[in-house]
Design a protein around this motif. Structure first.
Motif: not given
Length: 298
Positions: A40-45, A34-35, A15-21
């Motif tokens: 994994a966060l989204e799946q857990a949540l 990173v992806s 979020v701070q950097e603006g892109t996954f790259d």
């Protein structure tokens, strides 16, 4: 449900950097890693935490996790500072603080310098208009802010600091050109102003009060406090300057005040996460002490 601190830190970087790259470059991992962490966060949540746009932004669920990530980093830093007091081996957290440009240019920086010297922290200053600074803390992208919004934020402490006082000024030539016959509404609607950015409405509010109606003057947008002041001195338009800058310029004859009613005050507050944290306690103390010495008491 367990939340992986590494995944939380990765979300914050994205979020701070603006892109996954760019987040991958900062974290020294592959974009695929990173992806995978974010997924994994989204799946857990069971919820999407970021938008896959440019720039990447946090969803409401992601904002909750961003606040947690910021709190975690500060608390870990506090614990390490207590357990491993040798600063050469202690990894101090980066603390994001939202500030408005005028506070940074006039009074806030000495407070942050004292806090940094006492704590050894790394401070990331995020510039935002004082009326919108609370939104950054509410969204989890910063741990503290100087804000003009007195509205309490859940999970945060709100400390009154005092008020910044502003004067409406312009160059003598500009005054002769536009205001020789007074501050008439038609002139206030036509005389150019200087504004900091599209969110800066201070000049409009003062002009509306003087004109007793809505006005929409042409505006130069100059996103630098010092550049803003220079533009006013050079006669590009009139604008609101902090009294700390306006009064010396008036004494020098570089600018003149528009009139006795052409002034305003902006009450400021210190908004910080409600954590049992030495880092935030020291920041709050240093900022409050500096504000007491420099801001106007209401």
């Amino acid at each position: 449900m367990d939340l992986d601190p590494v995944a939380l830190a990765t979300l914050s970087a994205v979020v701070q950097e603006g892109t996954f790259d760019r987040a991958a470059t900062r974290l020294r991992v592959t974009p695929s890693a990173v992806s995978q962490r974010v997924r994994a966060l989204e799946q857990a949540l069971g919820r999407v935490v970021v938008t896959r746009t440019k720039p990447v932004t946090a969803t409401p669920a992601g904002e909750v996790l961003l606040r947690l990530a910021g709190h975690w980093e500060v608390l870990v830093g506090d614990a390490l500072a207590e357990l491993v007091p040798d600063t050469s081996t202690t990894a101090y957290p980066q603390v994001s603080v939202v500030v408005n440009a005028d506070s940074l240019a006039t009074w806030l920086l000495p407070a942050l310098a004292r806090a940094q010297a006492e704590l050894g922290i790394v401070v990331e200053l995020v510039r935002e208009d004082e009326e919108y600074a609370s939104d950054r803390v509410r969204a989890g992208s910063a741990l503290a802010a100087v804000t003009a919004d007195p509205t309490p934020v859940a999970g945060c402490r709100l400390t009154p600091l005092g008020a910044m006082r502003y004067l409406a000024v312009c160059s003598p030539d500009f005054h002769r050109t536009w205001f020789a016959d007074g501050l008439r509404a038609t002139v206030l609607d036509a005389a150019p102003i200087v504004r900091f950015d599209e969110r800066d409405r201070m000049q409009h509010r003062v002009a509306r009060r003087l004109a007793r109606r809505e006005v929409d003057p042409p505006a130069h947008v100059i996103g630098s406090s010092h550049g803003f002041a220079d533009a006013v001195v050079l006669g590009m338009g009139w604008g609101m300057l902090p009294v700390e800058w306006a009064e010396p310029l008036i004494e020098q004859g570089a600018v003149v005040a528009l009139g006795p009613r052409a002034q305003t005050e902006v009450p400021l507050h210190w908004l910080s996460a409600r954590l049992s944290s030495r880092t935030l306690d020291v920041l709050t103390r240093c900022v409050s002490e500096q504000a007491a010495q420099t801001l106007h008491r209401r």
